[in-house]
Each structure stands twice: as C-alpha cells, then as structure tokens.
Write an enzyme that holds these catalytic residues in place. Structure first.
Site, PDB file in Angstrom:
ATOM      1  CG  HIS A 137      -2.065   0.927   1.122  1.00 50.05           C
ATOM      2  ND1 HIS A 137      -3.342   0.591   1.529  1.00 50.05           N
ATOM      3  CD2 HIS A 137      -2.159   2.197   0.660  1.00 50.05           C
ATOM      4  CE1 HIS A 137      -4.150   1.617   1.317  1.00 50.05           C
ATOM      5  NE2 HIS A 137      -3.458   2.602   0.800  1.00 50.05           N
ATOM      6  CG  HIS A 155      -1.167   6.591  -1.869  1.00 49.52           C
ATOM      7  ND1 HIS A 155      -2.323   6.487  -2.610  1.00 49.52           N
ATOM      8  CD2 HIS A 155      -1.447   6.053  -0.662  1.00 49.52           C
ATOM      9  CE1 HIS A 155      -3.269   5.926  -1.874  1.00 49.52           C
ATOM     10  NE2 HIS A 155      -2.766   5.641  -0.687  1.00 49.52           N
ATOM     11  CG  ASN A 202      -5.044   7.621  -4.719  1.00 44.15           C
ATOM     12  OD1 ASN A 202      -3.966   7.044  -4.874  1.00 44.15           O
ATOM     13  ND2 ASN A 202      -5.370   8.215  -3.574  1.00 44.15           N
ATOM     14  CG  HIS A 261      -6.071   2.029   5.043  1.00 47.30           C
ATOM     15  ND1 HIS A 261      -7.440   1.965   5.049  1.00 47.30           N
ATOM     16  CD2 HIS A 261      -5.730   2.679   3.904  1.00 47.30           C
ATOM     17  CE1 HIS A 261      -7.900   2.556   3.949  1.00 47.30           C
ATOM     18  NE2 HIS A 261      -6.888   2.985   3.248  1.00 47.30           N
ATOM     19  CG  ASN A 274     -10.047   8.464   5.135  1.00 47.13           C
ATOM     20  OD1 ASN A 274     -10.615   7.959   6.099  1.00 47.13           O
ATOM     21  ND2 ASN A 274     -10.623   8.600   3.956  1.00 47.13           N
ATOM     22  CG  ASP A 276      -2.419   4.599   3.377  1.00 53.38           C
ATOM     23  OD1 ASP A 276      -2.236   4.922   2.190  1.00 53.38           O
ATOM     24  OD2 ASP A 276      -3.417   4.958   4.035  1.00 53.38           O
ATOM     25  CG  HIS A 308      -0.674  14.812   0.914  1.00 51.47           C
ATOM     26  ND1 HIS A 308      -1.378  14.702  -0.259  1.00 51.47           N
ATOM     27  CD2 HIS A 308      -1.225  13.896   1.759  1.00 51.47           C
ATOM     28  CE1 HIS A 308      -2.320  13.777  -0.139  1.00 51.47           C
ATOM     29  NE2 HIS A 308      -2.243  13.263   1.073  1.00 51.47           N
ATOM     30  CG  PHE A 331      -7.904  12.407   4.925  1.00 53.56           C
ATOM     31  CD1 PHE A 331      -8.095  12.149   6.272  1.00 53.56           C
ATOM     32  CD2 PHE A 331      -8.949  12.982   4.206  1.00 53.56           C
ATOM     33  CE1 PHE A 331      -9.303  12.452   6.896  1.00 53.56           C
ATOM     34  CE2 PHE A 331     -10.154  13.287   4.815  1.00 53.56           C
ATOM     35  CZ  PHE A 331     -10.333  13.029   6.163  1.00 53.56           C
ATOM     36  N   GLY A 332      -3.382  11.831   4.920  1.00 54.95           N
ATOM     37  CA  GLY A 332      -2.253  11.001   4.493  1.00 54.95           C
ATOM     38  C   GLY A 332      -0.983  11.263   5.279  1.00 54.95           C
TER      39      GLY A 332
END
Ligand code: DOR
Ligand code: ZN
Length: 437
Positions: free
Chosen positions: A70, A72, A104, A242, A288, A315, A319, A333-334
């Site tokens: 997981h 990003h 995403n 998560h 989240n 996760d 950002h 979120f993150g």
C-alpha cells in the site's frame, strides 16, 4: 560479483537464526551455512573471475526485502508530491524491495496505458519492484467498472479504489464476481461516505477537544461487513486496507472462522498511535481512516498477534507542505511511512514486548508475498537476493529533511527510534547503503 555476509542474525521469512554466513553470487543466494570458509569462497570466485565483497555483519539482522502492498507513488499527475523515482528511493531506504502502488493518480490507473506507463518508469529505476494496482471503477468515481481483463493483461497485482469507498453495493457485487472469474484480489478502502460525512479525526475525545468534526468507526466497519458478505457470495478474495477500528477486526475474525477468503492489513501509524497522541492541531496527524482510540489501537495489536490481521502496509501517502501545514481541518489526508516503518514498529512494538520481532518481520515479508503471490519474501538457497540488513542497535531521531521521499508529512518527526535499515539489496545489487556503513 559475489557478496559474502558473515555472522549475521538471519530471518528467513519464517524463523530467526542466531548467526549465519550467506553467500550471494550474481542475483541469487548460493549458500547459507553456520560458517562459510572465506578461502574456499575466494578460490571459487577467482575461478569464475568474479570480485567478492565481504561484509562482517555481526550484531546486525538480515531479512528478506520488505514488501509493501500500500504505497501512493503519485505518478502520473501529482509529481510535486512524489514520483516513482523518489518513492522507490524512499522504499529502498526503508528496506522495501517490492511495493504496490495505489491507482488514485491523475489520470487514475484505470486503463492499460497507465499501467504500462508505471511499469516503464519503474523499470528504469533503482531496482525496487513496483506493482501497479488497477482501479475498480473508472476514474475511481464508483459508477462504472473498469475493464478487469485489460488491466490484468497489463500486469496489475490487484484492484482497488483506494482513497475512496465504492458506495454502490450492486456495483461492488459485480466487481467481486468479475474479479473472481479472473482470480484478481480486491483491496477495499472501507469507507461509507454518508457516515464519514466529511469528518477529519476519529469521532472521539480528541475531536471534541479540538472541536473538529469526527469520523465514526461505523463508517469503516459497515463496509467491512458489507464486503465480507459480497466477497463470500462471489467466493472472491477480499483484502481490507489500513484497518483502524476494533469492530472491523471483529467482523474479519468471524469471516475467517467461516472460511471466507479474507485478508487484511494495518499500518504502523494505527498500531503505534491513538487519538490521545495527537498533540496539536497539525495536518501531519490527519489520515484516512483516522487514528482511533486507545481501545482500537490495542485491538489492532492483538489482532496482528493472533493473525486476524495478516500483514503490515505503510499507506505511504506523501503530500506537499502547503497541503499539510494549515491545521487538521484544511489539510489533506495522508502520512508518509516508507522510511520510518521498521524503526517505528521495532521501537514501539518489539522493544516494548507487545509484538515479537518474528511476527513484525513476517508481516512485512513472507505474509504479503504469500497473500499476493509474489515470488519474494523468503531467504533460502536458490532464492533471489532481495534483502535488507538492519542495525537493531542504531538509534536516530526522525528528521524529515533527510527523507528521500518528497513528502515530509510524517507524524513521527523527532521520534527517537531504534532499528534502522543500513543496506538494501535487490537481486544481489546494493540499492541503498547508509553512509556510515
Ligand atoms: O490518508 C489517506 N491518504 N488515506 C487514503 O486512503 C488515501 C491517501 C492519499 O492518497 O493521500
Ligand atoms: Zn486508503
């Protein structure tokens, strides 16, 4: 080239061994013995005109390279937050040699072109293996399913609309049916929008104190229960991302007892923090699903110990500073996680006696490999040498300025942590080395 690692504590994917010598030739492990005679190695290597690198690793731990299902990576579309290159460097520094990236992106990973784009970029990288995850619905809009066959042929490892829950149960049922026919696992971001209702923190004491709208646990657990039922009727493999709430864990325990094909993950942040640890109204605490109560935290630890929760995934959600530095309500979120995952887990869970070292390591190596059919996660004679060497005694304060990741949004800033990866190897090649080694 050959590498001889001497006197190392070895975790082979199942067990810890006190002291072993390991010989790697080219991409593979060719010997694991209590003692490998160096002169014999040198003779053999000279015969093959190869160089040999010797590492005396006494006091260090060698494990299979970590696998993170997981992550990003933000590319394409959000390169200002992270790229496949910077994310892969962060992975290597954290000891991860295989990562799966969430869809995403912009455009969303909902077509073979985007899957191919990710593979192209990843293939010219530092060697960290990147597996794209394809979207369940077009544009992650929750309205129309993507072409699962096309995505599978392009090489996705799983399907997910991570970042959002698929609200429509009928559509989700169809997704499970199609995924079953193609044997693709579905990773669920469990969130009911009507219950989450634009909250920012766990709906508990801390949200009240800070006068911030809460996100109830039911927004997650209702979707966990729903998707267990839908996956059961399709006989599909459902994997929950998560997990944060104790009620979700209860449902998963029941589903597993019934023999439903369900697996799940938990993040380091949900294991080591509860909402009481939110010290200020800062965006770095916003994620989240949210960091929940101490009772939830304890339930997650317990579930990981019992095997109700199968694996740990970061996760990693980078950002920009602007997106994180204006208080909880206005922030995205993150949390980033690749570079701190092991030290956080080791310091806060292993050294405190809450979880064994073996269980943490298995959750980061052999278990994700087995669940997602990845040909890694174990160390044995003949296996590809994807490995990480860890100095369990190394103690460092988390400094985000030193991150390889573009995302500095860590909730662990200034934490004093033990147990840092010092050397990461993919197929026998060193892809990260601490400057002190
Ligand atoms: O906190 C989160 N951030 N949770 C998600 O599910 C998505 C992620 C992101 O993409 O930033
Ligand atoms: Zn998610």
């Amino acid at each position: 080239m050959a590498v001889l690692i001497k006197n190392v504590q070895l975790f082979d994917g199942r067990q810890l061994h006190k002291s072993k010598d390991i010989l790697i030739e080219n991409e593979k492990i060719v010997a694991i013995e209590d003692k490998i005679d160096e002169r014999l190695v040198e003779n053999a290597i000279e015969d093959n005109y190869q160089d040999i690198v010797k590492i005396n690793a006494a006091g260090k731990l060698l494990t299979p390279g970590f696998i993170d299902m997981h992550v990003h990576l933000r590319e394409p579309g959000f390169e200002y937050k992270e790229t496949i290159e910077t994310g892969s460097k962060a992975a290597a520094k954290g000891g991860f040699t295989t990562i799966a990236c969430m869809p995403n992106t912009k455009p969303v990973t909902d077509s073979k072109e985007i899957v191919e784009y990710i593979y192209e970029k990843a293939n010219v990288n530092n060697g960290v293996k990147v597996y794209p995850i394809g979207a369940i619905t077009i544009g992650e809009k929750g309205q129309e399913l993507t072409n699962f066959q096309e995505l599978k042929d392009a090489g996705i490892i799983a399907l997910s609309d991570d970042g959002r829950g698929v609200q429509n149960a009928k559509l989700m049922q169809e997704a499970f049916n199609n995924a079953k026919s193609l044997e693709i696992p579905i990773i669920i971001h469990a969130e009911d929008d009507s219950l989450a209702a634009s909250g920012h923190l766990h709906d508990g004491q801390k949200a009240k104190e800070l006068n911030i709208k809460g996100i109830p646990s039911t927004s997650e657990s209702i979707m966990v229960a729903r998707d267990i039922l839908l996956a059961e009727s399709a006989k599909a493999h459902v994997h929950f991302a998560h997990l944060s709430a104790k009620e979700s864990v209860d449902w998963i325990e029941v589903a597993k007892a019934k023999g439903i094909h369900v697996t799940c993950e938990v993040t380091p942040q949900h294991l080591v923090m509860c909402d009481e640890d939110i010290l200020e109204d800062h965006g770095n605490y916003k994620v989240n699903p949210p960091i929940r109560s101490n009772e939830d935290q304890n339930a997650l630890i317990d579930a990981l110990n019992k095997g109700v929760i199968d694996i740990i995934a970061t996760d990693h959600a980078p950002h920009s500073d602007d997106e994180k530095n204006s208080g909880i309500e206005k922030s995205y979120f993150g949390m980033t996680g690749l570079e701190t995952a092991f030290a956080v887990l080791y310091t806060k869970l292993v050294l405190t006696g809450k979880i064994s070292l073996e269980r943490v390591l298995e959750s980061l190596t052999s278990k994700p490999a087995e669940i997602f059919n990845i040909n890694r996660g174990h160390i044995f004679v003949g296996s590809v040498a994807d490995m990480v060497l860890i100095d369990l005694n190394d103690k460092k304060v988390v400094e985000v300025d030193k991150f390889e990741s573009k995302g500095k949004n860590s909730p662990f800033i200034n934490w004093d942590l033990h147990g840092w990866p010092v050397l990461t190897m993919v197929a026998g090649k060193v892809i990260y080395k601490d400057e002190r080694v």
